[in-house]
Write an enzyme that holds these catalytic residues in place. Structure first.
Site, PDB file in Angstrom:
ATOM      1  N   GLU A  76       0.816  -1.225   0.000  1.00 44.69           N
ATOM      2  CA  GLU A  76       0.000   0.000   0.000  1.00 44.69           C
ATOM      3  C   GLU A  76       0.846   1.270   0.000  1.00 44.69           C
ATOM      4  O   GLU A  76       0.369   2.343   0.361  1.00 44.69           O
ATOM      5  CB  GLU A  76      -0.968  -0.006   1.189  1.00 44.69           C
ATOM      6  CG  GLU A  76      -1.955  -1.153   1.208  1.00 44.69           C
ATOM      7  CD  GLU A  76      -2.916  -1.184   0.013  1.00 44.69           C
ATOM      8  OE1 GLU A  76      -2.755  -0.376  -0.919  1.00 44.69           O
ATOM      9  OE2 GLU A  76      -3.807  -2.047   0.018  1.00 44.69           O
ATOM     10  N   HIS A  95      -2.236   1.919   8.637  1.00 45.06           N
ATOM     11  CA  HIS A  95      -3.302   1.203   7.929  1.00 45.06           C
ATOM     12  C   HIS A  95      -3.613  -0.090   8.663  1.00 45.06           C
ATOM     13  O   HIS A  95      -2.711  -0.874   8.944  1.00 45.06           O
ATOM     14  CB  HIS A  95      -2.859   0.920   6.492  1.00 45.06           C
ATOM     15  CG  HIS A  95      -3.766  -0.025   5.766  1.00 45.06           C
ATOM     16  ND1 HIS A  95      -5.127   0.128   5.724  1.00 45.06           N
ATOM     17  CD2 HIS A  95      -3.497  -1.160   5.067  1.00 45.06           C
ATOM     18  CE1 HIS A  95      -5.655  -0.862   5.030  1.00 45.06           C
ATOM     19  NE2 HIS A  95      -4.697  -1.660   4.627  1.00 45.06           N
ATOM     20  N   HIS A  97      -6.712  -3.428   9.512  1.00 42.17           N
ATOM     21  CA  HIS A  97      -7.906  -4.170   9.097  1.00 42.17           C
ATOM     22  C   HIS A  97      -8.721  -4.455  10.361  1.00 42.17           C
ATOM     23  O   HIS A  97      -9.163  -5.590  10.568  1.00 42.17           O
ATOM     24  CB  HIS A  97      -7.516  -5.484   8.417  1.00 42.17           C
ATOM     25  CG  HIS A  97      -6.778  -5.313   7.130  1.00 42.17           C
ATOM     26  ND1 HIS A  97      -6.076  -6.331   6.540  1.00 42.17           N
ATOM     27  CD2 HIS A  97      -6.635  -4.241   6.307  1.00 42.17           C
ATOM     28  CE1 HIS A  97      -5.525  -5.899   5.412  1.00 42.17           C
ATOM     29  NE2 HIS A  97      -5.843  -4.632   5.256  1.00 42.17           N
ATOM     30  N   TYR A 116     -18.352  11.084  21.269  1.00 36.89           N
ATOM     31  CA  TYR A 116     -17.511  12.277  21.043  1.00 36.89           C
ATOM     32  C   TYR A 116     -16.113  11.926  20.526  1.00 36.89           C
ATOM     33  O   TYR A 116     -15.453  12.751  19.895  1.00 36.89           O
ATOM     34  CB  TYR A 116     -17.442  13.154  22.299  1.00 36.89           C
ATOM     35  CG  TYR A 116     -16.463  12.686  23.351  1.00 36.89           C
ATOM     36  CD1 TYR A 116     -16.841  11.770  24.333  1.00 36.89           C
ATOM     37  CD2 TYR A 116     -15.160  13.162  23.362  1.00 36.89           C
ATOM     38  CE1 TYR A 116     -15.947  11.341  25.293  1.00 36.89           C
ATOM     39  CE2 TYR A 116     -14.247  12.732  24.321  1.00 36.89           C
ATOM     40  CZ  TYR A 116     -14.646  11.825  25.280  1.00 36.89           C
ATOM     41  OH  TYR A 116     -13.750  11.400  26.218  1.00 36.89           O
ATOM     42  N   HIS A 157     -12.409  -3.302   2.825  1.00 36.95           N
ATOM     43  CA  HIS A 157     -10.982  -3.474   3.051  1.00 36.95           C
ATOM     44  C   HIS A 157     -10.570  -3.161   4.506  1.00 36.95           C
ATOM     45  O   HIS A 157     -10.208  -4.081   5.230  1.00 36.95           O
ATOM     46  CB  HIS A 157     -10.226  -2.589   2.045  1.00 36.95           C
ATOM     47  CG  HIS A 157      -8.742  -2.698   2.115  1.00 36.95           C
ATOM     48  ND1 HIS A 157      -7.922  -2.350   1.079  1.00 36.95           N
ATOM     49  CD2 HIS A 157      -7.913  -3.095   3.110  1.00 36.95           C
ATOM     50  CE1 HIS A 157      -6.661  -2.545   1.419  1.00 36.95           C
ATOM     51  NE2 HIS A 157      -6.638  -2.994   2.653  1.00 36.95           N
ATOM     52  N   TYR A 210      -6.282  20.354  24.327  1.00 39.36           N
ATOM     53  CA  TYR A 210      -5.922  19.399  25.382  1.00 39.36           C
ATOM     54  C   TYR A 210      -5.547  18.008  24.890  1.00 39.36           C
ATOM     55  O   TYR A 210      -5.166  17.153  25.642  1.00 39.36           O
ATOM     56  CB  TYR A 210      -7.086  19.272  26.360  1.00 39.36           C
ATOM     57  CG  TYR A 210      -7.476  20.569  26.971  1.00 39.36           C
ATOM     58  CD1 TYR A 210      -6.618  21.195  27.866  1.00 39.36           C
ATOM     59  CD2 TYR A 210      -8.671  21.172  26.655  1.00 39.36           C
ATOM     60  CE1 TYR A 210      -6.960  22.411  28.411  1.00 39.36           C
ATOM     61  CE2 TYR A 210      -9.029  22.393  27.219  1.00 39.36           C
ATOM     62  CZ  TYR A 210      -8.177  23.007  28.101  1.00 39.36           C
ATOM     63  OH  TYR A 210      -8.508  24.197  28.650  1.00 39.36           O
TER      64      TYR A 210
HETATM   65 ZN   LIG Z   1      -4.993  -3.511   3.731  1.00 40.88          ZN
END
Ligand SMILES: [Zn+2]
Length: 216
Positions: A76, A95, A97, A116, A157, A210
Site C-alpha cells: 500500500e 493502515h 484491518h 464524542y 478493506h 488538550y
Molecule cells: Zn490492507
C-alpha cells in the site's frame, strides 16, 4: 543506516497494532515521513511485526524511489505517498484491518458522530470507494476522501489513519475502532442518538487544546 529512530518507532507501533487487535499477522502497514530530510520509512510487505528487524524497514523518497532496503515495500505504499503529498500536516500513516471499522467499510457506511471520540477523526469517519488493494485507483480514492479528516474507511478493506506523528495516527486508529464497536453494539439494541454538528465542533475545538496527545 538512515532514519534509524523512525525504523525503531515503526516496529514498536507495528507490535502495538497487533497487541491492540487492530490487525493480525502481516496485515496492515505503517510509515513515517521525516519532512526535514524528505525521507519516508515504511514497513515491508509480508514480514510479521514480531519478527521485523530495523533492516527490514525501507527508506523511500516521496516519488517512491528506494533509498535503502532490500525488501519489497508495503503493497500500500501508493496511498501512503499520496497522503503525504496531499496533506502537509501529516507525518505518519497507519493502515489497519480492525474488525469493527472494517465491518462498516464492508457495508459502505460512514461512521457518524455517535460518540464524542469520533472527534479524533473529525465530525464523522468518511468512506473511500472500493478499489483493488495496492492499486493507483485505491490511492486516488483515499486521496479524494481524506479532506481534513484524520481517518478514512476503505470500502471492503479496512481503515487508514493519519497524524502529525505515529502516536497520534495510532491513537486515531484505536479510537475509530472503539467508536465503530460502540456504534455496532448500540445499533443492535436500538437507534443510537447522534451528536449535533455544534456538539462535535466543541469537541474538536477542545481536542486542539488538550489532546489528542501529540508527542512521538
Ligand atoms: Zn490492507
Amino acid at each position: 543506516m538512515k532514519l534509524k529512530n523512525e525504523r525503531k518507532r515503526l516496529i514498536v507501533f507495528g507490535k502495538k497494532m497487533v497487541a491492540a487487535n487492530l490487525t493480525n499477522g502481516t496485515g496492515g502497514n505503517l510509515s513515517y515521513y521525516n519532512r526535514k530530510r524528505n525521507l519516508i520509512a515504511i514497513t515491508p510487505s509480508g514480514v510479521e511485526y514480531e519478527d521485523m528487524r530495523l533492516e527490514d524497514i525501507l527508506v523511500l523518497r516521496l516519488d517512491g524511489g528506494i533509498v535503502e532496503g532490500d525488501r519489497k515495500p508495503s503493497s500500500e505504499t501508493g496511498f501512503h505517498l499520496a497522503l503525504y503529498e496531499k496533506r502537509p500536516d501529516v507525518a505518519a500513516v497507519v493502515h489497519t484491518h480492525s474488525v469493527y471499522a472494517t465491518t462498516f467499510a464492508c457495508l459502505h457506511r460512514e461512521i457518524p458522530p455517535v460518540h464524542y471520540l469520533v472527534g479524533f477523526c473529525g465530525k464523522k469517519v468518511p468512506l473511500a470507494e472500493y478499489a483493488t488493494y495496492g492499486s493507483n485507483e485505491l490511492a486516488k480514492n483515499i486521496r479524494d476522501s481524506i479532506k481534513d479528516y484524520n481517518a478514512v474507511l476503505l470500502a471492503n478493506h479496512g481503515l487508514v489513519s493519519v497524524g502529525s506523528d505515529l502516536m497520534t495516527a495510532f491513537n486515531v486508529a484505536l479510537e475509530v475502532e472503539f467508536v465503530a464497536r460502540v456504534y455496532y453494539q448500540a445499533q443492535n439494541i436500538g437507534k443510537p442518538n447522534l451528536l449535533s454538528d455544534q456538539q462535535m465542533e466543541e469537541v474538536i475545538e477542545k481536542f486542539k487544546d488538550y489532546g489528542p496527545v501529540k508527542n512521538d
